[in-house]
Design a protein around this motif. Structure first.
Motif, mmCIF file in Angstrom:
data_model
loop_
_atom_site.group_PDB
_atom_site.id
_atom_site.type_symbol
_atom_site.label_atom_id
_atom_site.label_comp_id
_atom_site.label_asym_id
_atom_site.label_seq_id
_atom_site.Cartn_x
_atom_site.Cartn_y
_atom_site.Cartn_z
ATOM 1 N N THR A 244 0.838 -1.199 0.000
ATOM 2 C CA THR A 244 0.000 0.000 0.000
ATOM 3 C C THR A 244 0.872 1.248 0.000
ATOM 4 O O THR A 244 2.032 1.203 0.404
ATOM 5 C CB THR A 244 -0.922 0.052 1.236
ATOM 6 N N VAL B 151 -4.108 11.180 5.194
ATOM 7 C CA VAL B 151 -4.904 9.987 5.488
ATOM 8 C C VAL B 151 -4.833 9.636 6.974
ATOM 9 O O VAL B 151 -5.867 9.431 7.629
ATOM 10 C CB VAL B 151 -4.443 8.786 4.638
ATOM 11 N N CYS C 92 -10.297 3.817 5.273
ATOM 12 C CA CYS C 92 -10.459 4.891 4.296
ATOM 13 C C CYS C 92 -10.854 4.264 2.958
ATOM 14 O O CYS C 92 -11.092 3.047 2.888
ATOM 15 C CB CYS C 92 -9.151 5.671 4.156
ATOM 16 N N LYS C 93 -10.910 5.043 1.911
ATOM 17 C CA LYS C 93 -11.138 4.507 0.571
ATOM 18 C C LYS C 93 -9.844 3.831 0.113
ATOM 19 O O LYS C 93 -8.769 4.430 0.162
ATOM 20 C CB LYS C 93 -11.524 5.615 -0.419
ATOM 21 N N VAL C 94 -9.943 2.588 -0.293
ATOM 22 C CA VAL C 94 -8.773 1.837 -0.762
ATOM 23 C C VAL C 94 -8.908 1.687 -2.275
ATOM 24 O O VAL C 94 -9.868 1.088 -2.764
ATOM 25 C CB VAL C 94 -8.683 0.462 -0.077
ATOM 26 N N VAL C 95 -7.943 2.244 -2.992
ATOM 27 C CA VAL C 95 -8.031 2.328 -4.448
ATOM 28 C C VAL C 95 -6.955 1.466 -5.094
ATOM 29 O O VAL C 95 -5.783 1.506 -4.707
ATOM 30 C CB VAL C 95 -7.878 3.795 -4.918
ATOM 31 N N ILE D 164 -12.137 1.040 -6.927
ATOM 32 C CA ILE D 164 -12.123 0.796 -5.486
ATOM 33 C C ILE D 164 -11.866 -0.681 -5.212
ATOM 34 O O ILE D 164 -12.412 -1.559 -5.883
ATOM 35 C CB ILE D 164 -13.458 1.233 -4.864
ATOM 36 N N SER E 234 -12.562 -3.730 0.732
ATOM 37 C CA SER E 234 -12.560 -2.738 1.816
ATOM 38 C C SER E 234 -13.969 -2.253 2.153
ATOM 39 O O SER E 234 -14.132 -1.380 2.996
ATOM 40 C CB SER E 234 -11.699 -1.537 1.410
ATOM 41 N N GLU F 157 -19.376 7.599 -1.816
ATOM 42 C CA GLU F 157 -18.625 8.846 -1.641
ATOM 43 C C GLU F 157 -18.781 9.460 -0.255
ATOM 44 O O GLU F 157 -18.144 10.463 0.055
ATOM 45 C CB GLU F 157 -19.061 9.867 -2.702
ATOM 46 N N TYR G 90 -16.731 2.811 6.900
ATOM 47 C CA TYR G 90 -16.020 3.093 5.652
ATOM 48 C C TYR G 90 -15.999 4.611 5.488
ATOM 49 O O TYR G 90 -17.050 5.254 5.476
ATOM 50 C CB TYR G 90 -16.759 2.436 4.489
ATOM 51 N N PRO H 110 -14.632 7.374 3.033
ATOM 52 C CA PRO H 110 -14.003 7.664 1.743
ATOM 53 C C PRO H 110 -13.498 9.090 1.572
ATOM 54 O O PRO H 110 -13.147 9.499 0.458
ATOM 55 C CB PRO H 110 -15.136 7.360 0.758
ATOM 56 N N SER I 139 -7.959 8.581 0.877
ATOM 57 C CA SER I 139 -7.727 7.301 0.207
ATOM 58 C C SER I 139 -6.256 6.912 0.184
ATOM 59 O O SER I 139 -5.362 7.753 0.323
ATOM 60 C CB SER I 139 -8.254 7.358 -1.236
#
Length: 267
Positions: free
Chosen positions: A93, A99, A118-121, A127, A131, A160, A212, A214, A217
């Protein structure tokens, strides 16, 4: 001496250059909050752990002489940690600016939250669905198999805005030491996969929320060590035997999770 606010636990297995890149990204955000990092190596055969230890000697490094799995590896770290917050983080990661501070502030303001992501991209911009999950009940699993993903990956949610979910991924799993002391650490019966599901299940059973968030990220390259993901085939370090073991674990863990939590309710 003032106790640290945050400790980060990383389990490494043949992650190539990704472990160093992960630690470099953490170094860039070191002023956001006081933190320490524990890196446990699961008998890697590459030089990923050696390179990281040479470059970041200030962190806590430990080597295993065998691969004990994801959960058991993290538990070695988690039992040593005394800080208020614990971030379980994958070595593949990359942490972005803001973050860490944003997620700690969120947890500070939401005392009923036991774990948050957080948002995991993924590198391609999509996405990481792991997650943001519901629990794999037999019905949710059947609907997922039939192509309906609203119950497992919760695709009908407002992606979002922050909201409660059943489970988040072990790639970025922020929790509290006090929560782990109440519900227990990772179940070491799972070699890899579903440990995060299992821990989330126990956290929610104890009355805490899993969230979660977002607003911020990270990037997750995903599949570096297991070699199972299509997008990771060009850079995975996994050999054929590792891929076979990972695939076997992927299915066995779901059976284990079902037997542990759902068999009596859904025979």
């Amino acid at each position: 001496m003032k106790a640290l606010k945050l400790s980060i636990s990383i389990v490494n297995y043949n992650s190539g250059d990704f472990l160093v890149q992960c630690l470099e990204s953490l170094e860039k955000v070191k002023d956001e909050v006081d933190f320490e990092v524990y890196i446990l190596d699961n008998a890697s055969t590459d030089d990923s752990f050696k390179k990281a230890r040479e470059k970041f000697s200030k962190y806590h490094f430990k080597e295993n002489n065998q691969n004990v799995g994801f959960g058991a590896g993290h538990n070695i770290n988690l039992k040593k940690i005394t800080s208020e917050y614990i971030l379980i983080l994958n070595p593949d990661t990359e942490i972005k600016d803001g973050v860490i501070s944003a997620m700690i502030n969120f947890m500070d303001s939401q005392q009923d939250v036991g774990a948050a992501s957080c948002k995991v991209v993924l590198p391609g911009g999509t996405i990481d669905a792991a997650s943001h999950r519901g629990f794999p009940t037999p019905y949710a699993s059947l609907m997922y198999f039939l192509g309906e993903d609203k119950m497992y990956h919760l695709t009908n949610r407002d992606i979002e805005n922050p909201h409660e979910v059943d489970a988040i991924s072990g790639a970025f799993f922020l929790t509290r030491k006090s929560v782990l002391e109440k519900v227990g650490y990772f179940d070491e019966s799972y070699f890899m996969y579903a440990e995060d599901l299992d821990l989330c299940y126990r956290i929610k059973e104890a009355g805490f929320k899993v969230m979660y968030v977002p607003d911020v990220s990270i990037i997750h390259h995903k599949g570096v060590s297991s070699g199972l993901k299509k997008h990771s085939q060009e850079f995975t370090t996994a050999d054929i035997e590792t891929k076979k073991r990972s695939l076997d674990a992927f299915y066995k863990t779901m059976i284990m999770f079902y037997k542990k939590y759902f068999e009596k309710k859904y025979p």
